[in-house]
Design an enzyme around this catalytic site. Sequence first.
Site, PDB file in Angstrom:
ATOM      1  N   ASP A   1      -8.113  -5.328   0.088  1.00  0.00           N
ATOM      2  CA  ASP A   1      -8.517  -6.049  -0.942  1.00  0.00           C
ATOM      3  C   ASP A   1      -8.122  -7.588  -0.884  1.00  0.00           C
ATOM      4  O   ASP A   1      -8.593  -8.396  -1.666  1.00  0.00           O
ATOM      5  CB  ASP A   1      -7.872  -5.710  -2.539  1.00  0.00           C
ATOM      6  CG  ASP A   1      -8.404  -4.497  -2.622  1.00  0.00           C
ATOM      7  OD1 ASP A   1      -7.747  -3.256  -2.846  1.00  0.00           O
ATOM      8  OD2 ASP A   1      -9.644  -4.348  -2.916  1.00  0.00           O
TER       9      ASP A   1
ATOM     10  N   HIS B   1       1.036  -1.242  -0.078  1.00  0.00           N
ATOM     11  CA  HIS B   1      -0.053  -0.080   0.157  1.00  0.00           C
ATOM     12  C   HIS B   1       0.978   1.369  -0.074  1.00  0.00           C
ATOM     13  O   HIS B   1       1.852   1.285   0.605  1.00  0.00           O
ATOM     14  CB  HIS B   1      -0.757  -0.138   1.180  1.00  0.00           C
ATOM     15  CG  HIS B   1      -2.055   0.983   1.141  1.00  0.00           C
ATOM     16  ND1 HIS B   1      -1.945   2.207   1.330  1.00  0.00           N
ATOM     17  CD2 HIS B   1      -3.394   0.682   0.760  1.00  0.00           C
ATOM     18  CE1 HIS B   1      -3.070   2.788   1.176  1.00  0.00           C
ATOM     19  NE2 HIS B   1      -4.187   1.973   0.758  1.00  0.00           N
TER      20      HIS B   1
HETATM   21  C1  SDX Z   1      -6.148   0.225  -2.840  1.00  0.00           C
HETATM   22  O1  SDX Z   1      -4.722   4.611  -2.093  1.00  0.00           O
HETATM   23  C2  SDX Z   1      -5.398   3.890  -1.506  1.00  0.00           C
HETATM   24  O2  SDX Z   1      -5.761   4.345  -0.242  1.00  0.00           O
HETATM   25  C3  SDX Z   1      -6.041   2.654  -2.141  1.00  0.00           C
HETATM   26  C4  SDX Z   1      -6.881   1.923  -1.527  1.00  0.00           C
HETATM   27  C5  SDX Z   1      -8.342   2.600  -0.917  1.00  0.00           C
HETATM   28  O3  SDX Z   1      -8.921   2.249  -0.092  1.00  0.00           O
HETATM   29  O4  SDX Z   1      -8.564   3.604  -1.876  1.00  0.00           O
HETATM   30  O5  SDX Z   1      -6.424   1.544   0.005  1.00  0.00           O
HETATM   31  C6  SDX Z   1      -7.451   0.877  -2.085  1.00  0.00           C
HETATM   32  O6  SDX Z   1      -6.078   0.447  -3.871  1.00  0.00           O
HETATM   33  C7  SDX Z   1      -5.414  -0.912  -2.059  1.00  0.00           C
HETATM   34  C8  SDX Z   1      -4.058  -1.406  -2.984  1.00  0.00           C
HETATM   35  C9  SDX Z   1      -4.592  -2.607  -3.871  1.00  0.00           C
HETATM   36  N1  SDX Z   1      -3.542  -3.004  -4.986  1.00  0.00           N
HETATM   37  C10 SDX Z   1      -2.896  -4.114  -4.686  1.00  0.00           C
HETATM   38  O7  SDX Z   1      -2.941  -5.034  -3.739  1.00  0.00           O
HETATM   39  C11 SDX Z   1      -2.052  -4.334  -6.174  1.00  0.00           C
HETATM   40  C12 SDX Z   1      -0.839  -4.831  -5.396  1.00  0.00           C
HETATM   41  N2  SDX Z   1      -0.050  -3.766  -4.724  1.00  0.00           N
HETATM   42  C13 SDX Z   1       0.831  -3.082  -5.627  1.00  0.00           C
HETATM   43  O8  SDX Z   1       0.687  -2.851  -6.866  1.00  0.00           O
HETATM   44  C14 SDX Z   1       1.371  -1.718  -4.775  1.00  0.00           C
HETATM   45  O9  SDX Z   1       1.785  -1.902  -3.501  1.00  0.00           O
HETATM   46  C15 SDX Z   1       0.575  -0.511  -4.703  1.00  0.00           C
HETATM   47  C16 SDX Z   1       0.088   0.033  -5.942  1.00  0.00           C
HETATM   48  C17 SDX Z   1      -0.701  -0.650  -3.774  1.00  0.00           C
HETATM   49  C18 SDX Z   1       1.399   0.515  -4.105  1.00  0.00           C
HETATM   50  O10 SDX Z   1       2.220   0.875  -4.746  1.00  0.00           O
HETATM   51  P1  SDX Z   1       3.248   2.032  -4.534  1.00  0.00           P
HETATM   52  O11 SDX Z   1       3.100   2.662  -3.386  1.00  0.00           O
HETATM   53  O12 SDX Z   1       3.635   2.729  -5.817  1.00  0.00           O
HETATM   54  O13 SDX Z   1       4.591   1.003  -4.224  1.00  0.00           O
HETATM   55  P2  SDX Z   1       5.813   0.601  -4.953  1.00  0.00           P
HETATM   56  O14 SDX Z   1       5.332   0.053  -6.388  1.00  0.00           O
HETATM   57  O15 SDX Z   1       6.844   1.793  -5.232  1.00  0.00           O
HETATM   58  O16 SDX Z   1       6.601  -0.524  -4.071  1.00  0.00           O
HETATM   59  C19 SDX Z   1       7.427  -0.355  -3.328  1.00  0.00           C
HETATM   60  C20 SDX Z   1       8.404  -1.575  -3.579  1.00  0.00           C
HETATM   61  C21 SDX Z   1       9.002  -2.083  -4.955  1.00  0.00           C
HETATM   62  O17 SDX Z   1       9.927  -2.541  -4.939  1.00  0.00           O
HETATM   63  P3  SDX Z   1      11.334  -2.055  -5.003  1.00  0.00           P
HETATM   64  O18 SDX Z   1      11.362  -1.300  -6.391  1.00  0.00           O
HETATM   65  O19 SDX Z   1      11.407  -1.068  -3.849  1.00  0.00           O
HETATM   66  O20 SDX Z   1      12.346  -3.235  -4.944  1.00  0.00           O
HETATM   67  O21 SDX Z   1       7.563  -2.632  -3.175  1.00  0.00           O
HETATM   68  C22 SDX Z   1       7.345  -3.611  -4.230  1.00  0.00           C
HETATM   69  C23 SDX Z   1       7.796  -2.839  -5.370  1.00  0.00           C
HETATM   70  O22 SDX Z   1       8.088  -3.773  -6.528  1.00  0.00           O
HETATM   71  N3  SDX Z   1       5.950  -4.071  -4.156  1.00  0.00           N
HETATM   72  C24 SDX Z   1       5.543  -5.144  -4.330  1.00  0.00           C
HETATM   73  C25 SDX Z   1       4.179  -5.120  -4.131  1.00  0.00           C
HETATM   74  N4  SDX Z   1       3.630  -3.950  -3.913  1.00  0.00           N
HETATM   75  C26 SDX Z   1       4.754  -3.334  -3.820  1.00  0.00           C
HETATM   76  N5  SDX Z   1       6.165  -6.308  -4.792  1.00  0.00           N
HETATM   77  C27 SDX Z   1       5.476  -7.586  -4.907  1.00  0.00           C
HETATM   78  N6  SDX Z   1       3.915  -7.726  -4.770  1.00  0.00           N
HETATM   79  C28 SDX Z   1       3.398  -6.325  -4.172  1.00  0.00           C
HETATM   80  N7  SDX Z   1       2.175  -6.378  -4.210  1.00  0.00           N
END
Ligand code: SDX
Length: 437
Positions: free
Chosen positions: A372, A315
């Site tokens: 989720d 998140h």
């Molecule tokens: C919702 O914003 C909100 O409040 C949203 C929400 C709401 O109520 O409105 O809470 C609802 O959208 C919840 C999130 C649902 N999405 C998912 O579950 C999809 C999987 N999650 C990821 O796509 C991700 O965690 C996000 C999109 C939720 C957050 O992305 P960020 O904040 O841009 O984080 P990032 O992509 O920069 O990740 C930081 C690191 C990265 O690795 P490095 O480059 O540092 O090595 O963490 C890794 C990412 O690759 N990472 C993950 C991951 N989430 C982040 N790696 C594997 N699996 C994951 N799910």
Amino acid sequence: MAADNTGNGKDFVTLVDHSTGNSHDLPLMGGTTGPKVIDVRKLYAETGHFTYDPGFTSTGSCESEITYIDGDAGILLHRGYRIEDLAEHCSFLEVCYLLLRGELPKPDEKREFEQTITYHTMVHEQLMNFYRGFRRDAHPMAIMVGVVGALSSFYHDSTDINDPHQRMIASHRLIAKMPTIASMAYKYSVGQPFIYPRNDLSYAEDFLHMTFSVPPEEYKISPTVARAMDRIFILHADHEQNASTSTVRIAGSSGANPFACIAAGISCLWGPAHGGANEAVLNMLNEIGHKDNIPKFLAKAKDKEDPFRLMGFGHRVYKNVDPRAKVLKKSADEVLAELGVDDPLLELAQELERIAREDEYFIERKLFPNVDFYSGIILKAIGFPTSMFTVLFALARTVGWVAQWNEMITDPSQRIGRPRQLYTGHTERSYVPIDQR
Ligand code: SDX
């Protein structure tokens, strides 16, 4: 609503621009809790520089009094009340009242609000014609985007955004009609006739009735299922300036009518990185299939060359367990036990969470289950197809969107949202006629 700019005379930061040798004092604004903000509204005028923050990880877009998240502590407040307390003690319509008006309703206010919403649940009969333009296998979110946007063509008397009464009517209409529109999207997809709302049912009961009743037989509403449905709506109601809420705010900042703004929010929520994740979690669990396959999928999630992400994990704000996920995890056990559903996907999800939370990659990046991760397990047990999961998220989030939209319109400091950029394209060059290219 005014951020505290007073303090001890040290409420500013000094920016030293080494490219010019100049320094600039920028005001530091504090709210009632949470991080202070650096007011950069005059930065370009004073320095000729923009800020640069793709994804807005360090950018506050507005002042708000509606929702506060402490991501490190895993705390979510709506108008100061913890989400756990609201989910435990309130109905969804009480939370709607709280988000819209700022206070929990007194008994007479609650009754009046419930009646107002109840008497707005019907949709114009001609709206049904819109559904017949879609293929039966259209994704229900595609239908939601189209039909909700079309509402502005039926309710001209509540599109003047400068009229507080019309804004209130539009807000009530949207909250009241989303369950009707969502249930119709489901009915259309399964080839069953639309079911009209009933005024003798609660908000969640009526939605279950419209979704699962058929003309020959009323759906038997389980109080446990209705309570779980209502609680799921509460847990999805609002969440600060998330992507879809920011979309609604920026659409509203141009003066677009409320129905068009909410349709824009639905479009943004559809993405698998946002509201579409609940559907993606179920698809992922089905693909993993068995706990023996968990290590393979965790390796994919950690592989930078692989676009696979562990859906329902991570998140932007929470660097602790999403408090909504905790409530949903508990609710999943209760609902499946009540329904006598033994879904192996629940056990698989619990094992996946256990292993991931012991994995250094997830620990180091503070990746925890979000809202989720467990919601789909409950929705599947109730009987919804995965294609309806994000529709239910949009149904519940509509109150957050309209509350934030109203707050944006009444905020004197809000202007049309128009970010700038760091330009890295060609500088000016001469035109080359086609015969010289
Ligand atoms: C919702 O914003 C909100 O409040 C949203 C929400 C709401 O109520 O409105 O809470 C609802 O959208 C919840 C999130 C649902 N999405 C998912 O579950 C999809 C999987 N999650 C990821 O796509 C991700 O965690 C996000 C999109 C939720 C957050 O992305 P960020 O904040 O841009 O984080 P990032 O992509 O920069 O990740 C930081 C690191 C990265 O690795 P490095 O480059 O540092 O090595 O963490 C890794 C990412 O690759 N990472 C993950 C991951 N989430 C982040 N790696 C594997 N699996 C994951 N799910």
